[in-house]
Design an enzyme around this catalytic site. Structure first.
Site, mmCIF file in Angstrom:
data_model
loop_
_atom_site.group_PDB
_atom_site.id
_atom_site.type_symbol
_atom_site.label_atom_id
_atom_site.label_comp_id
_atom_site.label_asym_id
_atom_site.label_seq_id
_atom_site.Cartn_x
_atom_site.Cartn_y
_atom_site.Cartn_z
ATOM 1 N N HIS A 59 -7.946 2.889 3.053
ATOM 2 C CA HIS A 59 -7.936 3.671 4.298
ATOM 3 C C HIS A 59 -9.348 3.846 4.883
ATOM 4 O O HIS A 59 -9.490 4.081 6.070
ATOM 5 C CB HIS A 59 -7.370 5.077 4.052
ATOM 6 C CG HIS A 59 -5.884 5.145 3.927
ATOM 7 N ND1 HIS A 59 -5.211 4.663 2.842
ATOM 8 C CD2 HIS A 59 -4.940 5.664 4.759
ATOM 9 C CE1 HIS A 59 -3.912 4.881 2.994
ATOM 10 N NE2 HIS A 59 -3.720 5.488 4.152
ATOM 11 N N CYS A 71 -11.220 2.806 -1.156
ATOM 12 C CA CYS A 71 -9.862 3.149 -0.721
ATOM 13 C C CYS A 71 -9.632 2.373 0.556
ATOM 14 O O CYS A 71 -10.512 2.352 1.435
ATOM 15 C CB CYS A 71 -9.753 4.652 -0.450
ATOM 16 S SG CYS A 71 -8.212 5.120 0.386
ATOM 17 N N CYS A 118 -4.292 -1.379 -2.315
ATOM 18 C CA CYS A 118 -4.374 0.053 -2.576
ATOM 19 C C CYS A 118 -5.204 0.217 -3.849
ATOM 20 O O CYS A 118 -4.786 -0.241 -4.919
ATOM 21 C CB CYS A 118 -2.954 0.584 -2.780
ATOM 22 S SG CYS A 118 -2.870 2.308 -3.259
ATOM 23 N N ASP A 130 0.863 -1.201 0.000
ATOM 24 C CA ASP A 130 0.000 0.000 0.000
ATOM 25 C C ASP A 130 0.889 1.237 0.000
ATOM 26 O O ASP A 130 2.082 1.163 0.318
ATOM 27 C CB ASP A 130 -0.934 0.029 1.220
ATOM 28 C CG ASP A 130 -1.906 1.221 1.171
ATOM 29 O OD1 ASP A 130 -2.413 1.530 0.073
ATOM 30 O OD2 ASP A 130 -2.152 1.853 2.200
ATOM 31 N N SER A 131 0.271 2.377 -0.355
ATOM 32 C CA SER A 131 1.004 3.636 -0.298
ATOM 33 C C SER A 131 1.312 4.025 1.152
ATOM 34 O O SER A 131 2.186 4.844 1.390
ATOM 35 C CB SER A 131 0.165 4.747 -0.932
ATOM 36 O OG SER A 131 -1.051 4.859 -0.217
ATOM 37 N N GLU A 170 -3.572 9.283 7.695
ATOM 38 C CA GLU A 170 -2.123 9.029 7.844
ATOM 39 C C GLU A 170 -1.557 9.877 8.985
ATOM 40 O O GLU A 170 -0.628 9.461 9.670
ATOM 41 C CB GLU A 170 -1.378 9.350 6.539
ATOM 42 C CG GLU A 170 -1.613 8.349 5.410
ATOM 43 C CD GLU A 170 -0.750 7.089 5.509
ATOM 44 O OE1 GLU A 170 0.430 7.175 5.854
ATOM 45 O OE2 GLU A 170 -1.297 5.995 5.226
HETATM 46 N N1 DGL Z 1 -5.222 3.344 0.573
HETATM 47 C C1 DGL Z 1 -4.952 3.604 -0.787
HETATM 48 C C2 DGL Z 1 -6.154 3.314 -1.673
HETATM 49 O O1 DGL Z 1 -6.760 2.308 -1.431
HETATM 50 C C3 DGL Z 1 -4.135 4.761 -1.149
HETATM 51 C C4 DGL Z 1 -4.569 6.108 -0.853
HETATM 52 C C5 DGL Z 1 -3.538 7.121 -1.267
HETATM 53 O O2 DGL Z 1 -2.334 6.886 -1.090
HETATM 54 O O3 DGL Z 1 -3.965 8.186 -1.728
HETATM 55 O O4 DGL Z 1 -6.472 4.015 -2.607
#
Ligand code: DGL
Length: 270
Positions: A196, A194, A70, A7-8, A162
């Protein structure tokens, strides 16, 4: 056997928790590219290059199969990676398709033509890059007809999560839901596109109302992975050690991750 989870940043930990729970015998190596998060505001080229670098690092840990936990990377980079970059003896899988299969009531590998499904009005909440890619609509169109999708780019939510700022994240989620409801007053289903966002699921559900079914990915992805490894056991890589890698500062990423998953997590430098 080891599987990589990319993931990012911290969002993929929601997927990690579900897959580790579903497959307790498997080692998982997590890679968070926290130094470059968020990806949601980057262009497709940048996301492709950063994602390839992370996936290579996971291959070096003995993970022949990597899940892009992600949506932004799955939407903006995965197709190009699979078509031009992933070698035959490795696999990179995304988190989009299991969710779309659930929404369209399909089993894995059901490639029959698109058909009408029960849900007609779907709200998609995702990062600006995921929304811009239109990957969700593309994958949905392969499987279902007559579904109206209204997508809301949720700027700022990933940064707030984050940074561990739950109050800001809640306020942003409420305003993004309101913005979407002005364009689609009565969605039947909402996709949290997403990784997150499951952390904010209660806020999404409260703002949307109890009549809206909220789909989040973690458990769907865990089921799909278990199924995939049963069918393709050769992709359970040779690694044996579970670990958490980050391109960011390990001490601060560990502290945020511990708050995020509500249990101690220790990251090391990637
Ligand atoms: N959690 C990630 C997603 O599912 C990345 C969000 C990001 O880095 O902007 O898109």
């Amino acid at each position: 056997m080891a599987v990589g989870v990319f993931d990012s940043g911290l969002g993929g930990l929601t997927v990690y928790a579900a897959v580790a729970d579903r497959l307790p015998e498997t080692a998982f190596v997590y890679y968070g590219d926290n130094a470059h998060a968020p990806y949601g505001v980057r262009d497709a080229e940048d996301i492709f290059n950063l994602t390839c670098a992370g996936v290579e690092r996971l291959w070096a840990e003995g993970c022949d199969l990597v899940i892009l936990a992600c949506n932004t990377a799955s939407a903006a980079a995965l197709k190009r990676m699979q078509e031009t970059w992933v070698p035959k003896d490795k696999r990179v899988l995304g988190v989009f398709v299991p969710m779309i299969e659930a929404l369209t009531e399909r089993k894995w590998g059901d490639n029959t033509p698109p058909r009408e499904v029960a849900v007609k009005h779907v709200a998609l909440f995702a990062t600006p890059a995921t929304v811009a890619s239109r990957a969700f609509q593309r994958e949905l169109a392969y499987r279902a007809i007559g579904v109206d999708v209204e997508a809301q780019p949720c700027g700022g939510v990933v940064d707030a999560i984050e940074a561990g700022d739950e109050i800001l994240a809640e306020a942003l989620v409420k305003s993004h839901v309101e913005a979407l409801k002005r364009r689609m007053p009565h969605p039947e289903a909402a996709i949290l596109g997403c990784t997150h966002y499951p952390l904010m699921q209660a806020t999404f559900q409260a703002a949307l109302g109890p009549q809206v079914t909220v789909y989040s990915q973690a458990n769907l992805v865990a089921e799909s992975l278990a199924d995939y490894l049963t069918r393709r056991p050769e992709f359970a890589g040779p690694g044996t050690v579970s670990k958490f890698l980050t391109t960011g500062d390990p001490a601060s990423v560990s502290a945020h991750a511990t708050q995020f998953l509500r249990r101690p997590i220790r990251f090391e430098a990637a």
